[in-house]
Design an enzyme around this catalytic site. Structure first.
Site, mmCIF file in Angstrom:
data_model
loop_
_atom_site.group_PDB
_atom_site.id
_atom_site.type_symbol
_atom_site.label_atom_id
_atom_site.label_comp_id
_atom_site.label_asym_id
_atom_site.label_seq_id
_atom_site.Cartn_x
_atom_site.Cartn_y
_atom_site.Cartn_z
ATOM 1 N N GLU A 97 0.823 -1.209 0.000
ATOM 2 C CA GLU A 97 0.000 0.000 0.000
ATOM 3 C C GLU A 97 0.857 1.259 0.000
ATOM 4 O O GLU A 97 1.968 1.259 0.533
ATOM 5 C CB GLU A 97 -0.865 0.046 1.264
ATOM 6 C CG GLU A 97 -1.994 -0.950 1.254
ATOM 7 C CD GLU A 97 -2.893 -0.798 2.482
ATOM 8 O OE1 GLU A 97 -3.755 -1.651 2.663
ATOM 9 O OE2 GLU A 97 -2.727 0.173 3.258
ATOM 10 N N CYS A 110 3.257 8.653 1.157
ATOM 11 C CA CYS A 110 3.521 7.750 2.279
ATOM 12 C C CYS A 110 3.760 6.377 1.655
ATOM 13 O O CYS A 110 2.884 5.838 0.981
ATOM 14 C CB CYS A 110 2.323 7.712 3.228
ATOM 15 S SG CYS A 110 2.510 6.461 4.521
ATOM 16 N N CYS A 117 4.646 -6.831 7.554
ATOM 17 C CA CYS A 117 5.525 -6.332 8.625
ATOM 18 C C CYS A 117 5.606 -7.376 9.735
ATOM 19 O O CYS A 117 4.612 -8.035 10.056
ATOM 20 C CB CYS A 117 4.980 -5.022 9.182
ATOM 21 S SG CYS A 117 6.079 -4.307 10.421
ATOM 22 N N CYS A 121 2.349 -4.679 15.640
ATOM 23 C CA CYS A 121 1.667 -3.677 16.481
ATOM 24 C C CYS A 121 0.161 -3.967 16.419
ATOM 25 O O CYS A 121 -0.389 -4.194 15.332
ATOM 26 C CB CYS A 121 1.944 -2.270 15.970
ATOM 27 S SG CYS A 121 3.697 -1.892 15.877
ATOM 28 N N CYS A 124 -2.445 -2.223 14.015
ATOM 29 C CA CYS A 124 -2.064 -2.082 12.612
ATOM 30 C C CYS A 124 -2.343 -3.371 11.852
ATOM 31 O O CYS A 124 -1.905 -4.453 12.255
ATOM 32 C CB CYS A 124 -0.580 -1.732 12.541
ATOM 33 S SG CYS A 124 0.072 -1.721 10.872
ATOM 34 N N GLY A 164 5.687 -2.103 6.994
ATOM 35 C CA GLY A 164 7.098 -2.444 7.170
ATOM 36 C C GLY A 164 7.794 -1.569 8.189
ATOM 37 O O GLY A 164 7.324 -0.488 8.534
ATOM 38 N N GLU A 165 8.892 -2.089 8.692
ATOM 39 C CA GLU A 165 9.752 -1.349 9.622
ATOM 40 C C GLU A 165 11.018 -0.993 8.842
ATOM 41 O O GLU A 165 11.882 -1.857 8.613
ATOM 42 C CB GLU A 165 10.068 -2.223 10.857
ATOM 43 C CG GLU A 165 11.177 -1.713 11.739
ATOM 44 C CD GLU A 165 11.077 -0.239 12.125
ATOM 45 O OE1 GLU A 165 10.103 0.160 12.764
ATOM 46 O OE2 GLU A 165 12.002 0.524 11.759
ATOM 47 N N SER A 196 9.912 6.588 9.614
ATOM 48 C CA SER A 196 9.093 6.261 10.783
ATOM 49 C C SER A 196 9.469 4.873 11.300
ATOM 50 O O SER A 196 9.492 3.909 10.543
ATOM 51 C CB SER A 196 7.619 6.286 10.371
ATOM 52 O OG SER A 196 6.824 5.839 11.433
ATOM 53 N N SER A 224 7.170 5.710 16.691
ATOM 54 C CA SER A 224 5.863 5.257 17.181
ATOM 55 C C SER A 224 6.016 4.906 18.651
ATOM 56 O O SER A 224 6.654 3.915 18.988
ATOM 57 C CB SER A 224 5.418 4.012 16.414
ATOM 58 O OG SER A 224 5.193 4.340 15.079
ATOM 59 N N LEU A 225 5.426 5.713 19.501
ATOM 60 C CA LEU A 225 5.576 5.492 20.943
ATOM 61 C C LEU A 225 4.304 4.830 21.503
ATOM 62 O O LEU A 225 4.360 3.757 22.071
ATOM 63 C CB LEU A 225 5.856 6.832 21.626
ATOM 64 C CG LEU A 225 6.458 6.769 23.011
ATOM 65 C CD1 LEU A 225 7.775 6.010 23.023
ATOM 66 C CD2 LEU A 225 6.684 8.177 23.561
ATOM 67 N N HIS A 226 3.194 5.518 21.362
ATOM 68 C CA HIS A 226 1.855 4.978 21.663
ATOM 69 C C HIS A 226 1.564 4.685 23.129
ATOM 70 O O HIS A 226 0.428 4.351 23.460
ATOM 71 C CB HIS A 226 1.552 3.733 20.815
ATOM 72 C CG HIS A 226 1.767 3.954 19.348
ATOM 73 N ND1 HIS A 226 1.266 5.049 18.692
ATOM 74 C CD2 HIS A 226 2.461 3.243 18.413
ATOM 75 C CE1 HIS A 226 1.626 4.992 17.412
ATOM 76 N NE2 HIS A 226 2.350 3.920 17.234
ATOM 77 N N ASN A 304 -7.571 3.838 14.101
ATOM 78 C CA ASN A 304 -8.577 3.242 13.209
ATOM 79 C C ASN A 304 -8.860 1.835 13.701
ATOM 80 O O ASN A 304 -7.924 1.068 13.947
ATOM 81 C CB ASN A 304 -8.011 3.134 11.782
ATOM 82 C CG ASN A 304 -8.188 4.416 11.019
ATOM 83 O OD1 ASN A 304 -9.278 4.944 10.911
ATOM 84 N ND2 ASN A 304 -7.089 4.934 10.502
ATOM 85 N N CYS A 347 -3.758 1.253 8.215
ATOM 86 C CA CYS A 347 -2.701 0.847 7.300
ATOM 87 C C CYS A 347 -2.737 -0.680 7.145
ATOM 88 O O CYS A 347 -2.798 -1.420 8.122
ATOM 89 C CB CYS A 347 -1.383 1.296 7.901
ATOM 90 S SG CYS A 347 0.059 0.626 7.129
HETATM 91 S S1 SF4 Z 1 2.678 0.102 12.789
HETATM 92 FE FE1 SF4 Z 1 4.450 -0.042 11.439
HETATM 93 S S2 SF4 Z 1 5.898 -1.296 12.614
HETATM 94 FE FE2 SF4 Z 1 3.901 -1.623 13.555
HETATM 95 S S3 SF4 Z 1 3.048 -3.454 12.531
HETATM 96 FE FE3 SF4 Z 1 2.304 -1.637 11.413
HETATM 97 S S4 SF4 Z 1 3.759 -1.353 9.751
HETATM 98 FE FE4 SF4 Z 1 4.736 -2.673 11.283
#
Ligand code: SF4
Length: 363
Positions: A97, A110, A117, A121, A124, A164-165, A196, A224-226, A304, A347
């Site tokens: 995407e 983006c 990934c 998380c 996600c 992805g990371e 990111s 990404s802290l959250h 979301n 995402c």
């Molecule tokens: S937020 Fe980013 S690092 Fe976390 S699972 Fe989704 S794509 Fe991977």
């Protein structure tokens, strides 16, 4: 039968690598700039488009390289603003995407850096099925070019915030940055690129020390802290088992000291999980601690919902209250602008839905 020679994707070569390969073919080094420009700035779709390259060199290129392009499998266009959410098909049948976002005076892509990934998380959808493979630098760049071709609009900013990371696909990430900032290609400023990460501490330190043509990287970092505590973060992000919040924030501080580039902390607001006044106070204490000497911005993202995780988005007022609370403690916050709210989804959801569609219809 002779094995078919593996051909490289020419989009995956930096200009320096292209120059080296052309020299090995006995070609003049300046040809690398011309060919790179056709590929990365002038929108060539075949080697025959390269009208200032001799026919014999074009033949050599055709024998040695492929020109892998992305296919637009689906494009969801917002009716309220210029946002377009893409599902792109890669040459091996994978799908990823990307999102095109239109702002008042610039456009942002983006992009994804991996197919799926591995980070898992919980908010996600990209992480639900794990990581299929790393993307190449050429594929990452092709996302930007695919969006420009489809929209007819120039992209000046890139955020590597899709699936992805990126710090776990480090070599491709760096090659992508070298490629997309090349003045013979798109020439996008490093300062208009944001990487990111979910908080891969060694990767942040490595990026901080990266030379990238200057003394240090000039790309922006988003973390990404959250959650402000390890206990809460572990519930949301498995990576928190490996790196504590204090280690992540310390790495952000080191990144700022090395680069003087902005570090943004991303914070997905999840109703009842991390959106209370106490959460805001803990976050402010973490980011306003005595060891923090950098400008801090917290980007608040109303979550979301993703099937199966039970997360709920807080009300608009709850988001504003959280931001105000942070600001009362002296921490700058912003609530992410809702671009393309009519097509918005977490995402990775578009890709998951498509995969389900394909498996429903059989091979
Ligand atoms: S937020 Fe980013 S690092 Fe976390 S699972 Fe989704 S794509 Fe991977």
């Amino acid at each position: 039968m002779m094995a078919k020679m593996m051909v490289k994707d020419i989009y995956d070569l930096t200009k320096t690598e292209l120059r080296q390969e052309l020299e090995e073919l006995g070609e003049k080094p300046y040809r690398a700039g011309q060919i790179f420009s056709w590929l990365h700035a002038r929108g060539a779709v075949s080697f025959d488009d390269m009208s200032d390259i001799s026919k014999s060199l074009r033949m050599k290129l055709k024998e040695r390289y492929s020109m892998n392009r992305l296919q637009v499998m689906e494009a969801q266009r917002s009716s309220t603003d210029g946002t377009v959410k893409y599902l792109f098909g890669l040459h091996d049948g994978s799908a990823i995407e990307g999102v095109f976002m239109e702002y008042r005076s610039w456009n942002t892509a983006c992009i994804s850096s991996q197919v799926g990934c591995a980070m898992g998380c919980r908010f996600c959808a990209s992480g639900i099925d794990g990581c299929e493979r790393n993307m190449t630098a050429g594929e990452m760049a092709a996302e930007v070019y695919g969006m420009e071709r489809d929209t007819g609009k120039k992209i000046s900013n890139v955020v590597i915030m899709g699936s992805g990371e990126p710090l776990l696909n480090y070599d491709s990430l760096i090659r992508f940055i070298v490629m997309i900032t090349d003045p013979d290609g798109k020439g996008i400023s490093q300062r208009n690129i944001t990487v990111s990460t979910c908080g891969i501490v060694p990767g942040i330190d490595r990026l901080a020390g990266e030379k990238l043509g200057r003394e240090h990287s000039q790309v922006n970092l988003a973390i990404s802290l959250h959650a402000a505590t390890d206990i809460k973060r572990k519930k949301i992000m498995p990576i928190a088992e490996k790196y504590s919040v204090s280690e992540v924030v310390a790495a952000a501080q080191r990144y700022y000291e090395a680069t003087h580039r902005k570090v943004t902390f991303e914070y997905a607001l999840i109703a009842g999980q991390n959106d209370t006044d106490e959460d805001a106070a803990e976050l402010a204490a973490l980011l306003g601690g005595k060891d923090i000497h950098m400008p801090v911005l917290v980007n608040l993202i109303p979550v979301n919902p993703v099937e199966g995780n039970g997360y709920r988005r807080p009300s608009r007022q709850a988001c504003v209250n959280f931001k105000n609370k942070l600001e009362n403690f002296g921490i700058n916050g912003s609530i992410r602008r809702e671009l393309g709210s009519d097509i918005d989804g977490a995402c990775g959801q578009l890709r998951r839905r498509k995969r389900a569609d394909y498996s429903d219809t059989g091979p």
